[in-house]
Each structure stands twice: as structure tokens, then as C-alpha cells.
Write a protein that holds these residues in place. Structure first.
Motif: not given
Lengths: 328, 250
Positions: B116-120
Motif C-alpha cells: 500500500p505504501k508503494q502504491r500511495r
């Protein structure tokens, strides 16, 4: 969401077709094609690996058969000698190849294109020589080596149909991971290095680190394909791992198209189909491939898939322009 | 911010940059001028990691000489090039995303697992890239390959790419070269807008009208050495500078 399904539609359709092909082939009695399908999947993984280093990062390798060999022999030997289950040996062998790839790329990352190609040829030759003159004859030298089939939770993939599905799932997973990598910051760094390594350096990209990374990932892919080859054919011998194999990978990649997800798929299918069609002319095979490769490079430099994509873009782009004009 | 002490570089017998010391601290636009062959671009290369010169380069409080370009970029120095150095087959917006490279924290494994961090992070980076393109009016070209832009637009894109990583200092090597007069006027405006983003500008430029109009402080290089420095009026009236440009009699 609808848009997402729409854009992924061709891929989903392709996967569905791939899953139903064995039933179709068995029904029509063409079981031979199931075997070809298994080879397609493992070659797609190998060529996709080459694509990461060649297509995306712009670094040539004419020694990828060496990684194919490392995966094939390491996995076979680890299973034969140490009795480690095959599925693990495939991963261990690929990790070893990735480490060797990094060790090769660390000094080689300083080399420009043509010197890098020579270095990778030399690397391929070194690995080949180790295989045919192995310490203690562990690879079986010229006699070759037998290996066991892959099995997962006690279920062996020991028939062509079974291996077909194993190969298909591996292929989808590897292509998915490749897709995720090239769409990320790492993939952008690879392409930036290919396009202009000086500017990439200026934008904060550690060129050497990313070249090593590309080589390493690429080696992992190709070695995993090699391991699949071992446990699919269950017999390997040195002639599969000569420089001809490295050149074959490059031909497949250039036929299909570089720096794309489906280019390697199209390339592998085309080349393997041609190989079967040209079987009566086997002695001229390399000659025919040579001529065709020249044609591809001169006439459709983007490869078959690349040319299709750009033609499609031109078509839809033209339509959009027309639409815009009529709006105004 | 940037402090250069006794920087010298030789190519064979030629001293291309000779014992140059200067300091850049204020939030303003600095100009670096000098006749052809004065060593301006070489000096840029000395202070941005392309060459490892003799002498000392301090940037943002740390000693930087001997470090590579990407390390200068990580420390907050960005640059454009005299000869356009874009990633031609990447789209315009992707070029800007590459410019953010050192600010993005995700690594290979985050990307493979699509955390999720990478996508954000990717979503935010993309949104910011489009904002930057709007900032210079290139948003309508965002999805075109960078190589298809006009010369002036490519220069603009280089600047945006340089700004994308939120640098503290940006080195612009002849940003107006090849621009038409309208584009030059736009550039003038843009340089001041860059300053408002808290980025110090140091630029090499041949267009004297642009330099004298937009720069707050000017360094003059001549034969590899620092000949003069000061406000535009001071430099313009400096007899040594006039002699260097017009070829005075010694």
C-alpha cells in the motif's frame, strides 16, 4: 473498474485460451503441441529475463545460456545429490544465478555496449567449459545428466499436460512480477539508463547499482527457466547451453519485440513454430533465422509485437484526432 | 548552501577551471557568464559530480568533492544540460517521474509486492508530476514521447525534470538556447516562479538581456578563472569584463 477490465481484457482472454488449449489439443489428438506449449512457457520466462537487461536497461548479453545452464544444472544437482525437493532447488538455483549475475555485472557495468557483449560471450563460454569439464564429473560432462520431475505437495508434474499447467502458472507469475517491476521506480530507472545514462546519473540514479540489479533479476528469470527445462525434459546435456542458445534467446526477443510484456511471448511462439515448420530443413535452420532476423531488424525494428502496438496506436490516435476535429 | 574553494581542473596541459572560489547562499537567481570557452560548463561539471576537481566543494553543509552525480542529486542539487539530455522514448510525464527518483523510498521488493505504501507513493508522485507539468504548461503533452516535443519544450521539460525532486539548488546550463523570443519571455517568468518554490538558481546563459534582467548576482568566468562578480550593473560596468567580451588592448 470497468476501464481496468477493458484494458486487461486481451490479457485475460489470452490466459483463458492458454488454460483451455490442452483440452483442445487432447480432443483433436495433437498432444505434440502440449509439449511445445511447455517449452513456450519456459522460454517466455527466459526471454523475459533477457528483456529486462536488454530491452529495458539497454545492456546486451550474449551469454544468457550460461544463466539458463546454471539454473538447469544447479537445480538438477541439488536435487540429485542432496535430495532437496525440486521446487526448492529451482528457487535456490535461481538465487545462485542471480548472485553470479550480480558478480558478473559489477565489473561489467563499466563496459560499453560492444565490450559488454564480448564479456558476456566469454562468461557463457566459461560456464560451458565448467559444465563439460566439471569437477568430479558432477554434471555428467558430455554424457549429460538425468533429473526428476517437479512435484508440489506430493503431486508430481510428470506428464506433459501436468507440466503444461505448472509452466503456465509460473509464466503468468513471472510476467506479472516483471510487469510490476517495470512499472515501478526501479523499472523507470532501468529505462532511464537505457535512454541516457548520463542524465540518469544526474537525476539521482545510481547507474551501477541499477545495472547490477537488472542483470541479477534477469539471471534469476533465465535460471528459473533453465531449472524448469531440467525437470520438464528430465535429461540435460551440454549442447543445450552453447552460445547458439544465447543467440536463440536474442532472436526470440528481437522477433517478438523488446521492452514489452507480450513481445517475448510472441517471439517465442513465432520462433518455436518456425523451428517445427522448418524441421525438414534443419541444416539450414540457423541460416534461415539469420536472414529473418536481418529482415526483422531492418523492416520492423520494433519486432512483431512492437510493430503491432505502434500500428494500433497510430490507428486509434488518428481516430481520436478525427473525433477532435469533428467536435470542433 | 554551495561553497566552492579553489576548484581547479586540468585536461592534459590545459587548465580549464583555474582556482575558482565562490559562494552561493541567498535565495536568488545567480548567473554565470563568460565568453565562449571560458569554462562555464566545465565548472558546472566540477560542482555537480561529473568531474572530480582539485579543491573543495561544500554543498548543504557537507564536503562533496569526489562524489558522483547521483550523490549530488540525493544531496539536493539538480541540473539541466547544455545539450538536451532527455529520456527521449519515455513519455513527458515519465521523464518528470524519473526526476523524483531520489525522493521515492520504495525499493524492488515493495514494487513486486505492490505494498500500500508503494502504491500511495506512486500515486502521489504521478499527481505531483502532472502538477509540475501544469506549472510550465506542458500538461497537454504529458503522454507524448519526450523526443517529439519542440526544442523549446524540451528545454522546459529538462527544467521541470530537474525541479521534480524538490532540489535546494538547480544548475541550468543555457536554458534559453534554441528558444524563440516568446519562449524566452516565458522562461523569465518561470525562473522567478522557481525561486518562489524555494529553489536557488544558478544558470549559465549567453542571452545577456535575459541574464541582466533576471539575475540578482552574476559571476564572470574568463579563461577558467573568476574575473568578476557582483550585481548586474556592477558587472556590466566593470572594465575588465568589457575587455574580456570585446577583446580590449592589454
Amino acid at each position: 473498474m470497468l476501464g481496468l477490465i477493458k484494458t486487461k481484457m486481451p490479457v485475460l482472454a489470452l490466459i483463458l485460451v492458454a488454460f483451455s488449449l490442452p483440452t483442445f489439443f487432447t480432443a483433436t489428438g495433437n498432444t505434440f503441441f502440449i509439449m511445445v506449449g511447455c517449452l513456450v512457457f519456459l522460454y517466455v520466462i527466459a526471454v523475459s529475463g533477457l528483456d529486462i537487461v536488454f530491452g529495458y536497461s539497454g545492456q546486451i548479453s550474449i551469454g544468457h545460456a550460461a544463466f539458463f545452464a546454471i539454473g538447469a544444472y544447479m537445480s538438477g544437482i541439488l536435487n540429485n545429490e542432496l535430495n532437496i525437493p525440486v521446487i526448492f532447488t529451482m528457487f535456490i538455483a535461481s538465487v545462485i544465478a542471480a548472485v553470479i549475475g550480480a558478480l558478473l555485472a559489477y565489473p561489467a557495468s563499466k563496459l560499453v555496449f560492444h565490450f559488454l557483449s564480448l564479456a558476456t560471450i566469454a562468461f557463457g563460454e566459461i560456464v560451458y567449459q565448467i559444465i563439460v569439464n566439471s569437477p568430479g564429473g558432477i554434471t555428467g560432462n558430455f554424457r549429460g545428466m538425468f533429473a526428476s520431475p517437479v512435484s508440489l505437495f506430493g503431486f508430481p508434474f510428470n506428464s506433459n499436460v501436468r507440466f503444461y499447467y505448472f509452466g503456465l502458472i509460473c509464466c503468468i507469475l513471472f510476467l506479472l512480477v516483471k510487469h510490476l517491476i517495470v512499472r515501478s521506480k526501479v523499472g523507470r530507472a532501468f529505462i532511464a539508463i537505457r535512454e541516457n545514462s548520463r542524465a540518469a546519473d544526474g537525476m539521482g540514479i545510481d547507474v551501477r547499482k541499477y545495472k547490477v540489479m537488472a542483470f541479477s533479476i534477469s539471471a534469476f528469470y533465465t535460471a528459473f527457466a533453465g531449472a524448469m527445462f531440467t525437470h520438464f525434459v528430465r535429461y540435460i546435456s551440454p549442447e543445450t547451453f552453447t552460445i547458439q542458445q544465447s543467440i536463440m534467446f536474442i532472436i526470440m526477443l528481437l522477433f517478438g519485440g523488446t521492452a514489452s510484456l507480450l513481445g517475448p511471448v510472441v517471439g517465442v511462439v513465432t520462433v518455436l513454430t518456425l523451428t517445427e515448420v522448418l524441421r525438414p530443413l534443419q541444416e539450414f535452420q540457423m541460416l534461415i533465422f539469420g536472414v529473418m532476423m536481418l529482415l526483422v531488424i531492418v523492416v520492423i525494428p520494433g519486432g512483431i509485437w512492437g510493430t503491432m502496438v505502434s500500428a494500433f496506436k497510430k490507428l486509434t490516435g488518428g481516430l481520436q484526432k478525427k473525433g477532435g476535429a469533428s467536435d470542433a | 548552501m554551495l561553497k566552492v574553494e579553489n576548484v581547479t581542473i586540468r585536461f592534459g596541459g590545459l587548465v580549464a577551471v583555474n582556482n575558482v572560489s565562490l559562494e552561493i547562499n541567498k535565495k536568488q537567481i545567480y548567473g554565470l557568464i563568460g565568453p565562449n570557452g571560458a569554462g562555464k560548463t566545465t565548472f558546472f561539471n566540477c560542482i555537480s559530480g561529473v568531474y572530480s576537481p582539485e579543491g573543495k566543494v561544500f554543498f548543504n553543509g557537507s564536503e562533496m568533492q569526489g562524489q558522483r552525480c547521483f550523490q549530488f542529486n540525493e544531496a539536493g542539487m539538480s541540473r539541466t544540460y547544455q545539450v538536451i539530455n532527455l529520456f527521449r522514448r519515455m513519455s513527458v510525464v515519465e521523464n518528470v517521474l524519473v526526476g523524483m527518483h531520489s525522493k521515492l523510498e520504495s525499493n524492488l521488493f515493495n514494487a513486486i509486492l505492490r505494498t500500500p505504501k508503494q502504491r500511495r507513493e506512486e500515486e502521489e508522485a504521478l499527481a505531483k508530476a502532472w502538477d509540475l507539468l501544469k506549472f510550465v504548461g506542458l500538461e497537454h503533452k504529458g503522454n507524448s514521447p519526450a523526443g517529439s516535443l519542440s526544442y523549446g519544450e524540451q528545454r522546459l521539460l529538462e527544467i521541470v525534470r530537474g525541479l521534480a525532486g524538490d532540489p535546494k539548488l538547480i544548475l541550468l546550463d543555457e536554458p534559453a538556447a534554441g528558444m524563440n523570443s516568446t519562449e524566452k519571455r516565458e522562461l523569465d517568468k518561470l525562473l522567478n516562479q522557481i525561486l518562489e518554490r524555494d529553489v536557488i538558481v544558478l544558470m549559465v546563459e549567453h542571452d545577456m538581456r535575459l541574464v541582466m534582467g533576471v539575475c540578482d548576482y552574476i559571476f564572470v568566468l574568463y579563461n577558467g578563472a573568476l574575473l568578476a562578480q557582483g550585481m548586474p550593473e556592477e558587472v556590466q560596468n566593470n572594465p575588465e569584463v568589457i575587455a574580456a567580451y570585446l577583446g580590449g588592448d592589454e
